[in-house]
Design an enzyme around this catalytic site. Structure first.
Site, PDB file in Angstrom:
ATOM      1  N   ARG A   1      85.485  77.780   9.120  1.00 51.85           N
ATOM      2  CA  ARG A   1      85.402  78.844  10.277  1.00 51.85           C
ATOM      3  C   ARG A   1      84.347  77.983  11.293  1.00 51.85           C
ATOM      4  NH1 ARG A   1      83.315  84.975   9.795  1.00 51.85           N
ATOM      5  NH2 ARG A   1      85.451  85.008   9.761  1.00 51.85           N
TER       6      ARG A   1
ATOM      7  N   HIS B   1      92.299  83.832  14.557  1.00 50.55           N
ATOM      8  CA  HIS B   1      91.987  84.449  13.517  1.00 50.55           C
ATOM      9  C   HIS B   1      93.199  84.743  12.384  1.00 50.55           C
ATOM     10  CE1 HIS B   1      89.303  85.658   9.917  1.00 50.55           C
ATOM     11  NE2 HIS B   1      88.784  86.685  10.590  1.00 50.55           N
TER      12      HIS B   1
ATOM     13  N   GLN C   1      93.062  87.099   8.964  1.00 55.49           N
ATOM     14  CA  GLN C   1      92.956  88.434   9.478  1.00 55.49           C
ATOM     15  C   GLN C   1      94.229  89.040   9.677  1.00 55.49           C
ATOM     16  OE1 GLN C   1      89.844  90.158   9.379  1.00 55.49           O
ATOM     17  NE2 GLN C   1      91.595  91.632   9.136  1.00 55.49           N
TER      18      GLN C   1
ATOM     19  N   ASP D   1      87.945  95.390  17.916  1.00 59.30           N
ATOM     20  CA  ASP D   1      87.057  94.277  17.125  1.00 59.30           C
ATOM     21  C   ASP D   1      85.778  94.575  18.192  1.00 59.30           C
ATOM     22  OD1 ASP D   1      85.873  92.185  15.988  1.00 59.30           O
ATOM     23  OD2 ASP D   1      87.057  90.630  17.078  1.00 59.30           O
TER      24      ASP D   1
ATOM     25  N   CYS E   1      89.008  94.512  12.200  1.00 61.13           N
ATOM     26  CA  CYS E   1      88.810  93.374  11.203  1.00 61.13           C
ATOM     27  C   CYS E   1      87.421  93.414  10.482  1.00 61.13           C
ATOM     28  CB  CYS E   1      88.878  92.246  11.767  1.00 61.13           C
ATOM     29  SG  CYS E   1      87.775  91.848  13.081  1.00 61.13           S
TER      30      CYS E   1
ATOM     31  N   ARG F   1      92.596  91.095   2.678  1.00 55.19           N
ATOM     32  CA  ARG F   1      92.365  89.683   2.847  1.00 55.19           C
ATOM     33  C   ARG F   1      92.395  88.986   1.558  1.00 55.19           C
ATOM     34  NH1 ARG F   1      89.044  88.208   7.117  1.00 55.19           N
ATOM     35  NH2 ARG F   1      89.502  86.127   6.340  1.00 55.19           N
TER      36      ARG F   1
HETATM   37  N1  NVA Z   1      85.856  88.402  17.162  1.00 56.83           N
HETATM   38  C1  NVA Z   1      84.663  88.133  15.982  1.00 56.83           C
HETATM   39  C2  NVA Z   1      85.503  88.396  14.698  1.00 56.83           C
HETATM   40  C3  NVA Z   1      84.379  88.332  13.640  1.00 56.83           C
HETATM   41  C4  NVA Z   1      85.411  88.539  12.394  1.00 56.83           C
HETATM   42  C5  NVA Z   1      83.917  86.944  16.112  1.00 56.83           C
HETATM   43  O1  NVA Z   1      84.590  85.980  16.364  1.00 56.83           O
HETATM   44  O2  NVA Z   1      82.764  86.973  16.039  1.00 56.83           O
HETATM   45  N1   CP Z   2      86.891  90.226   9.214  1.00 56.37           N
HETATM   46  C1   CP Z   2      86.263  89.097   8.980  1.00 56.37           C
HETATM   47  O1   CP Z   2      86.553  87.733   9.076  1.00 56.37           O
HETATM   48  O2   CP Z   2      84.938  89.230   8.534  1.00 56.37           O
HETATM   49  P1   CP Z   2      83.927  88.323   8.075  1.00 56.37           P
HETATM   50  O3   CP Z   2      83.172  87.775   9.414  1.00 56.37           O
HETATM   51  O4   CP Z   2      82.803  88.990   7.372  1.00 56.37           O
HETATM   52  O5   CP Z   2      84.497  86.985   7.337  1.00 56.37           O
END
Ligand code: NVA
Ligand code: CP
Length: 302
Positions: free
Chosen positions: A103, A130, A133, A221, A261, A289
């Site tokens: 990540r 993502h 997801q 989101d 998500c 997931r």
């Molecule tokens: N768009 C959000 C998704 C978190 C799962 C982010 O990037 O923070």
């Molecule tokens: N939806 C998702 O990826 O959640 P987290 O940021 O908690 O991993």
């Protein structure tokens, strides 16, 4: 199947159906307490530059339940955080582990990990996409709707990483996508073009009410993604009209399913009433997931 999952568009329609079938099977077996050790002695490194609840836990549990092991690596705790290069990190990690899930802030980082290492790399969220997801979202949509073709998928809010992957997923699966967002917050233009190349229909509009009309799926989101915190006040102002609430739901089809998500900011992009309401699929979506990532790990590692 490709050797890495960096973008949802790395997968063909049949790859996706294959993963969904395996995930459904694993989900059903888990309910019956049936286990497997197909990934015995396999280790997944999980590298995080950002916070996570679902991604971290679901990948770790997935490895445990498949008989393997997962190592959580916070960026700050490994030498990457003190200046060791991504390339060297990838080369070294490839000598120890069988796959890397990462990540990251910059999408280029997952690309570099995949190019410089020699084990499968899974994008666990970057600034651009993502994919894990969206695999879980597709599984959830199939469970609720029994099909993809012809469904109207409406995205309300920020044209962010999850929205980018949703555009590609809709194009691959044959769903029509409408994105309602304020000016300046559209999804990535290259990804939009890619979705169109894949045969997708993507409509970018301003009016969330228009997007919700006749929607089979309403998805959103957070308004402020990880890395966008400096723009917090401005974003909250711009996105105010883009909330999924019961008024918006009334415009959609009666059996509309609501996706998010998570984490949700109740009262911002979605109301608590909708998250907990009868049209919400968000907790099934979160559970999925686990099942879809098990399927993915089996395909990439077994
Ligand atoms: N768009 C959000 C998704 C978190 C799962 C982010 O990037 O923070
Ligand atoms: N939806 C998702 O990826 O959640 P987290 O940021 O908690 O991993």
């Amino acid at each position: 199947m490709p050797s890495h999952l960096l973008s949802i568009a790395d997968l063909s329609y049949s790859d996706i159906i294959n993963l969904l079938d395996t995930a459904s099977d694993l989900k059903e077996k888990r309910k019956r307490g049936k286990t497997t050790d197909e990934l015995k002695n396999k280790t997944l490194a999980m590298l995080f530059e950002k916070s996570s609840t679902r991604t971290r836990i679901s990948f770790e549990v997935a490895m445990t339940e498949l008989g393997g092991h997962a190592i959580y690596l916070n960026y700050k705790d490994v030498q990457l955080g003190r200046g060791e290069s991504v390339a060297d990190t990838a080369r070294v990690m490839s000598r120890y582990v069988h796959a890397i899930m990462a990540r990251v802030y910059k999408h280029e980082t997952v690309i570099e990990l995949s190019e410089k290492g020699n084990v499968p790399v899974i994008n666990g969220l970057s600034d651009l996409e993502h994919p894990c997801q969206l695999l879980a979202d597709l599984l959830t949509i199939r469970e609720y709707k029994g099909k993809f073709k012809g469904l109207n998928f409406a995205w309300i809010g920020d044209g962010n990483n999850v929205c980018n992957s949703a555009m590609l997923a809709c194009a691959i699966a044959g769903m029509k996508m409408t994105v309602a967002c304020p000016p300046g917050y559209e999804p990535d233009v290259n990804i939009m073009n890619k979705a169109k190349e894949l045969g997708g229909t993507v409509n970018i509009i301003r009016d969330p009410l228009k997007a919700a009309k006749n929607a089979d799926i309403l998805s959103t989101d957070v308004w402020v993604s990880m890395g966008d915190e400096e723009e917090y006040d401005q974003r909250l102002r711009y996105f105010k009209p883009y909330q999924i609430n019961s008024k918006l739901l009334e415009l959609a089809k009666r059996d509309v399913m609501v996706l998010h998500c998570l984490p949700a900011h109740r009262g911002e992009e979605i109301t608590g009433e909708v998250v907990d309401g009868p049209n919400s699929a968000v907790f099934d979506q979160a559970e999925n997931r686990l099942h879809i990532q098990k399927a993915l790990l089996l395909k990439l590692l077994a």
